[in-house]
Design an enzyme around this catalytic site. Structure first.
Site, PDB file in Angstrom:
ATOM      1  N   GLU A   1     -31.112 -27.006  16.360  1.00 46.92           N
ATOM      2  CA  GLU A   1     -30.284 -27.230  15.491  1.00 46.92           C
ATOM      3  C   GLU A   1     -30.972 -26.378  14.159  1.00 46.92           C
ATOM      4  O   GLU A   1     -32.260 -26.563  14.149  1.00 46.92           O
ATOM      5  CB  GLU A   1     -29.680 -28.530  14.841  1.00 46.92           C
ATOM      6  CG  GLU A   1     -28.777 -29.206  15.956  1.00 46.92           C
ATOM      7  CD  GLU A   1     -28.502 -30.586  15.461  1.00 46.92           C
ATOM      8  OE1 GLU A   1     -28.614 -31.176  14.387  1.00 46.92           O
ATOM      9  OE2 GLU A   1     -28.060 -31.349  16.573  1.00 46.92           O
TER      10      GLU A   1
ATOM     11  N   LEU B   1     -30.389 -24.990  22.520  1.00 49.06           N
ATOM     12  CA  LEU B   1     -30.384 -24.580  21.120  1.00 49.06           C
ATOM     13  C   LEU B   1     -31.062 -25.593  20.297  1.00 49.06           C
ATOM     14  O   LEU B   1     -31.306 -26.744  20.910  1.00 49.06           O
ATOM     15  CB  LEU B   1     -29.109 -24.241  20.822  1.00 49.06           C
ATOM     16  CG  LEU B   1     -28.093 -25.557  20.705  1.00 49.06           C
ATOM     17  CD1 LEU B   1     -28.313 -26.365  19.457  1.00 49.06           C
ATOM     18  CD2 LEU B   1     -26.629 -24.996  20.743  1.00 49.06           C
TER      19      LEU B   1
ATOM     20  N   LYS C   1     -34.248 -33.121  10.614  1.00 43.22           N
ATOM     21  CA  LYS C   1     -35.121 -32.053  10.403  1.00 43.22           C
ATOM     22  C   LYS C   1     -34.870 -31.180   9.346  1.00 43.22           C
ATOM     23  O   LYS C   1     -33.325 -31.166   8.793  1.00 43.22           O
ATOM     24  CB  LYS C   1     -35.546 -31.339  11.872  1.00 43.22           C
ATOM     25  CG  LYS C   1     -34.366 -30.659  12.202  1.00 43.22           C
ATOM     26  CD  LYS C   1     -34.649 -29.665  13.487  1.00 43.22           C
ATOM     27  CE  LYS C   1     -33.803 -28.792  14.029  1.00 43.22           C
ATOM     28  NZ  LYS C   1     -34.422 -28.155  15.142  1.00 43.22           N
TER      29      LYS C   1
ATOM     30  N   CYS D   1     -31.002 -35.756  19.868  1.00 43.30           N
ATOM     31  CA  CYS D   1     -31.206 -35.429  21.400  1.00 43.30           C
ATOM     32  C   CYS D   1     -32.601 -36.146  21.762  1.00 43.30           C
ATOM     33  O   CYS D   1     -32.477 -37.140  22.662  1.00 43.30           O
ATOM     34  CB  CYS D   1     -31.576 -33.792  21.487  1.00 43.30           C
ATOM     35  SG  CYS D   1     -30.213 -33.135  21.405  1.00 43.30           S
TER      36      CYS D   1
ATOM     37  N   ASP E   1     -11.428 -30.169  20.944  1.00 32.97           N
ATOM     38  CA  ASP E   1     -12.021 -31.183  20.791  1.00 32.97           C
ATOM     39  C   ASP E   1     -10.874 -32.599  20.344  1.00 32.97           C
ATOM     40  O   ASP E   1     -10.022 -32.070  20.025  1.00 32.97           O
ATOM     41  CB  ASP E   1     -12.764 -31.313  19.522  1.00 32.97           C
ATOM     42  CG  ASP E   1     -13.980 -32.089  19.207  1.00 32.97           C
ATOM     43  OD1 ASP E   1     -15.127 -31.852  19.419  1.00 32.97           O
ATOM     44  OD2 ASP E   1     -13.502 -33.459  19.214  1.00 32.97           O
TER      45      ASP E   1
HETATM   46  N1  LIG Z   1     -27.119 -30.649  19.101  1.00 31.62           N
HETATM   47  C1  LIG Z   1     -28.182 -30.053  19.890  1.00 31.62           C
HETATM   48  O1  LIG Z   1     -28.973 -29.757  19.193  1.00 31.62           O
HETATM   49  C2  LIG Z   1     -28.086 -30.164  21.192  1.00 31.62           C
HETATM   50  C3  LIG Z   1     -28.767 -29.448  22.017  1.00 31.62           C
HETATM   51  C4  LIG Z   1     -28.872 -29.302  23.302  1.00 31.62           C
HETATM   52  C5  LIG Z   1     -28.060 -30.245  24.058  1.00 31.62           C
HETATM   53  N2  LIG Z   1     -27.337 -30.828  23.453  1.00 31.62           N
HETATM   54  C6  LIG Z   1     -26.192 -32.052  24.138  1.00 31.62           C
HETATM   55  O2  LIG Z   1     -25.075 -31.418  23.924  1.00 31.62           O
HETATM   56  C7  LIG Z   1     -24.102 -32.475  23.896  1.00 31.62           C
HETATM   57  C8  LIG Z   1     -23.030 -32.498  22.866  1.00 31.62           C
HETATM   58  O3  LIG Z   1     -24.340 -32.717  21.753  1.00 31.62           O
HETATM   59  P1  LIG Z   1     -23.766 -32.457  20.076  1.00 31.62           P
HETATM   60  O4  LIG Z   1     -24.983 -32.775  19.269  1.00 31.62           O
HETATM   61  O5  LIG Z   1     -22.771 -31.290  20.093  1.00 31.62           O
HETATM   62  O6  LIG Z   1     -22.737 -34.018  20.075  1.00 31.62           O
HETATM   63  P2  LIG Z   1     -21.490 -34.170  18.819  1.00 31.62           P
HETATM   64  O7  LIG Z   1     -21.270 -35.347  18.925  1.00 31.62           O
HETATM   65  O8  LIG Z   1     -21.872 -33.224  17.710  1.00 31.62           O
HETATM   66  O9  LIG Z   1     -20.233 -33.460  19.430  1.00 31.62           O
HETATM   67  C9  LIG Z   1     -19.569 -34.055  20.673  1.00 31.62           C
HETATM   68  C10 LIG Z   1     -18.195 -33.546  20.533  1.00 31.62           C
HETATM   69  O10 LIG Z   1     -17.490 -33.772  21.639  1.00 31.62           O
HETATM   70  C11 LIG Z   1     -16.256 -34.228  21.326  1.00 31.62           C
HETATM   71  N3  LIG Z   1     -15.476 -35.029  22.199  1.00 31.62           N
HETATM   72  C12 LIG Z   1     -16.020 -36.099  23.006  1.00 31.62           C
HETATM   73  N4  LIG Z   1     -14.935 -36.536  23.938  1.00 31.62           N
HETATM   74  C13 LIG Z   1     -14.091 -35.562  24.181  1.00 31.62           C
HETATM   75  C14 LIG Z   1     -13.172 -35.204  25.066  1.00 31.62           C
HETATM   76  N5  LIG Z   1     -12.864 -36.076  25.941  1.00 31.62           N
HETATM   77  N6  LIG Z   1     -12.574 -34.128  24.955  1.00 31.62           N
HETATM   78  C15 LIG Z   1     -12.829 -33.158  24.031  1.00 31.62           C
HETATM   79  N7  LIG Z   1     -13.893 -33.492  23.173  1.00 31.62           N
HETATM   80  C16 LIG Z   1     -14.551 -34.639  23.218  1.00 31.62           C
HETATM   81  C17 LIG Z   1     -16.527 -35.185  20.036  1.00 31.62           C
HETATM   82  O11 LIG Z   1     -15.280 -35.499  19.364  1.00 31.62           O
HETATM   83  C18 LIG Z   1     -17.453 -34.358  19.376  1.00 31.62           C
HETATM   84  O12 LIG Z   1     -17.031 -33.513  18.455  1.00 31.62           O
HETATM   85  C19 LIG Z   1     -25.116 -33.815  24.160  1.00 31.62           C
HETATM   86  O13 LIG Z   1     -25.165 -34.072  25.603  1.00 31.62           O
HETATM   87  C20 LIG Z   1     -26.159 -33.406  23.872  1.00 31.62           C
HETATM   88  O14 LIG Z   1     -27.220 -34.108  24.262  1.00 31.62           O
HETATM   89  C21 LIG Z   1     -27.270 -31.014  21.883  1.00 31.62           C
END
Ligand SMILES: NC(=O)c1ccc[n+]([C@@H]2O[C@H](COP(=O)([O-])OP(=O)(O)OC[C@H]3O[C@@H](n4cnc5c(N)ncnc54)[C@H](O)[C@@H]3O)[C@@H](O)[C@H]2O)c1
Length: 435
Positions: free
Chosen positions: A150, A148, A325, A262, A30
């Site tokens: 949360e 997934l 939530k 999301c 990250d």
């Molecule tokens: N949170 C959920 O429940 C969930 C469920 C299904 C899908 N998603 C999808 O998953 C993706 C991520 O969601 P999230 O909730 O984990 O977001 P988040 O913001 O919690 O995490 C994203 C991470 O990516 C890192 N990042 C950004 N650019 C980067 C790079 N170039 N290299 C390395 N790291 C980098 C950020 O620092 C951050 O820690 C989104 O597309 C979201 O829609 C999320």
């Protein structure tokens, strides 16, 4: 197998730790150095039940490490891209700059036969565009959307309800499928349903699943609006509808609506992408789904204002819940936080409480009043409003609330309290869509 996970947020950190727990050798990467420091020390950077335990055990096994350097992805066979795809400021479209940066950054470290696997939620057509970036690397691309929830993320990652692979045609697709089968060997051995499709279908599965869930919630909230002007009770309506197995009872709870990182941004990005594709009308209803959802926040604020006789300034209001939530500390687009911020904006003296989300909320809205406990929030409040259905709020009794509060109105923004019991105890209990 050797795996890298690019992006260690709510999705990626859980994925990295869970994959290591399943026996893979994983490096989580990250750009956020603070997050990587916490994860490397075995500390979850956000609240997710079960994550600290898998982190600790996977780190102790030696199969999990974290890094801020994309170069550390070199040597892994499968590279998961789990970076954020937030809503673009000033537009409904998804911001794909992080996904592009992650894939561009990976390219120099890819080897012949590697597989880059998109997990982020992206607009249909993104995978095909990204695949072109891998030309000449000998690596190929698959899209493997993540479902997934949360609060249940570890369980959902280790034992998903289904797996979807979007793979290219021909030999590259067969190889990608074999590699993903290797990653998910345990889930597949447990007969987890698997759908293998093209890129576009895999991308659409995710956004259409979220569109469906959002629509179901807004459907019942629309019924709540009708119930409010007709005297019907939406909770009984939902029970009766839910007995029809074609409809089902889940996601039919009327309340202050959906939020989080999301659903809201995914339905907006879907409408933006459909418009780009010349089919805006096909999902135009999602704009109404969004509007219904946002109106419920207005409704909760109005109910509190009404309970105060329209005079909000300086009046103490307990806001129970901040996260979007329960069992999460995620405050992204949280209806609960929105309600608290709006009441504060109207001049109320807001005492907000959440078991896990207060640090995130304080960072974004330091102006809000935060209470150390639910009791502290309730103490002296003229009105209490329940906006995130944590168990500790569901279990609140009217007798206990009465001892603490100055007033006797409770706005049940999630319809989870026993209205009859609260009314019998002398409370003015106001639900959503309950006549
Ligand atoms: N949170 C959920 O429940 C969930 C469920 C299904 C899908 N998603 C999808 O998953 C993706 C991520 O969601 P999230 O909730 O984990 O977001 P988040 O913001 O919690 O995490 C994203 C991470 O990516 C890192 N990042 C950004 N650019 C980067 C790079 N170039 N290299 C390395 N790291 C980098 C950020 O620092 C951050 O820690 C989104 O597309 C979201 O829609 C999320």
């Amino acid at each position: 197998m050797k795996l890298s996970v690019i992006g260690c947020g709510y999705l990626g950190a859980v994925h990295a730790a869970s994959m290591a727990e399943l026996g893979h050798e994983v490096v989580g990467i990250d750009v956020d150095a603070d997050k990587i420091a916490l994860l490397s020390a075995g500390k979850a950077p956000f609240f997710e039940p079960g994550l600290p335990e898998v982190l600790t055990s996977a780190l102790a096994s030696g199969r999990l490490r974290f890094s801020t350097e994309l170069a550390d992805a070199a040597g892994s066979e499968v590279h998961f891209v789990a970076v954020g795809t937030p809503q673009t400021r000033g537009s409904y479209a998804a911001d794909l700059t992080y996904v592009d940066a992650a894939v561009d950054g990976l390219v120099p470290f890819l080897a012949e036969g590697d597989l880059v696997v998109g997990k982020s939620t992206v607009p249909v057509g993104t995978a095909e565009r990204l695949a072109a970036k891998l030309a000449g690397t000998g690596a190929s691309l698959a899209w493997n959307p993540e479902f997934l929830r949360e609060g249940f993320a570890v369980k959902d990652t280790i034992s998903p309800d289904r797996l979807v692979y979007g793979v290219p045609d021909g030999a590259a697709g067969e190889r990608a499928k074999a590699q993903l089968d290797g990653v998910y060997a345990k889930a597949l051995a447990e007969d987890t349903p698997l759908v293998v499709a093209d890129y576009a279908t895999a991308e659409l599965v995710k956004v259409s699943a979220n569109a469906f869930l959002a629509t179901k919630i807004s459907f019942i909230n629309a019924m709540a609006e009708i119930a409010e002007v007709s005297g019907a009770d939406v909770t009984k309506l939902a029970d009766a509808l839910g007995h029809d197995v074609r409809i089902g009872r889940r996601f039919l709870n009327a309340g202050v609506g959906f939020g989080g990182g999301c659903l809201p941004k995914d339905i907006r990005a879907f409408t933006a992408r459909a418009e780009e594709l010349g089919r805006g009308e096909s999902v135009a209803f999602l704009k109404e789904v969004d509007a219904i959802n946002l109106r419920r926040r207005d409704r909760v604020v109005d109910l509190v204002v009404d309970a105060l006789g329209g005079q909000v300034h300086g009046r103490r209001v307990a806001v129970l819940g901040i996260a979007f939530k329960p069992n999460s500390d995620d405050v992204r687009d949280s209806p609960a936080l929105d309600v608290a911020v709006r009441l504060h904006g109207l001049g109320a003296s807001v005492a907000s409480h959440d078991p896990e989300a207060m640090p995130n909320a304080r960072r974004l809205h330091p102006q809000l009043g935060f209470a150390a406990s639910a009791d502290d929030a309730l103490r002296g409040a003229e009105v209490a409003v329940l906006v995130t259905e944590w168990n500790e709020y569901r279990e609140l009794t009217p007798e206990h609330a009465k001892e603490l509060m100055a007033g006797t109105t409770i706005v049940d923004g999630r319809n989870v309290l026993d209205r009859d019991a609260w009314r019998a105890a002398g409370f003015h209990h106001v639900g959503l869509g309950r006549g």
